[in-house]
Design a protein around this motif. Structure first.
Motif: not given
Length: 156
Positions: A78-92
């Protein structure tokens, strides 16, 4: 919104969950007007929404949901650079492999402890928050910020 951004300037980083009925463009314009790009992270529900946020302001950080490497690939496509991402990994907690995969790309992770993990810390002891960080979580989304902050030595 502008009052919140003004209040938080230099104090906090805000994670903004934009509701469906609120146009993303208006939120981004408010952030731009307040020159608050460095203090705001916008939550994207889909790769398409993340792409829209990135088109509106390429300086914004975007919270994306990544539970496995294939999810990451959708955001990259989708064109999102790594440096603009913060990864939500869930509730576990994520696997060591996922934490390593994301950290190798310079992507910070958000572990949501609100709910069962906060309950577990309450029952077993707040030092559990240190374990979450040791295992790879970079940010906690918690209903117990004071307890987590104390356990991590961030506040007294």
């Amino acid at each position: 919104m502008k009052d919140l951004l003004k209040w938080g300037k230099g104090k906090v980083i805000l994670t903004l969950n934009v509701k469906k009925e609120v146009p993303l463009q208006r939120v981004v314009e408010a952030i731009q007007e307040m020159k608050a790009q460095r203090q705001a992270v916008l939550i994207a529900r889909t790769p398409g929404q993340a792409a829209l946020i990135h088109r509106l302001d390429a300086a914004l950080m975007i919270q994306v949901s990544i539970y496995q490497p294939a999810d990451y690939e959708l955001y990259r496509k989708a064109g999102i650079p790594d440096e603009r991402m913060v990864a939500y990994i869930g509730q576990k907690e994520a696997s060591d492999e996922l934490y390593s995969f994301l950290h190798d790309k310079g992507i910070m992770t958000i572990l949501e402890t609100a709910g069962s993990l906060d309950d577990m810390a309450l029952a077993r002891g707040d030092e559990l928050y240190r374990k979450f960080f040791a295992n790879g979580a970079d940010i906690l989304s918690t209903t117990r910020p004071l307890q987590a902050g104390r356990a991590l030595g961030l506040i007294r």
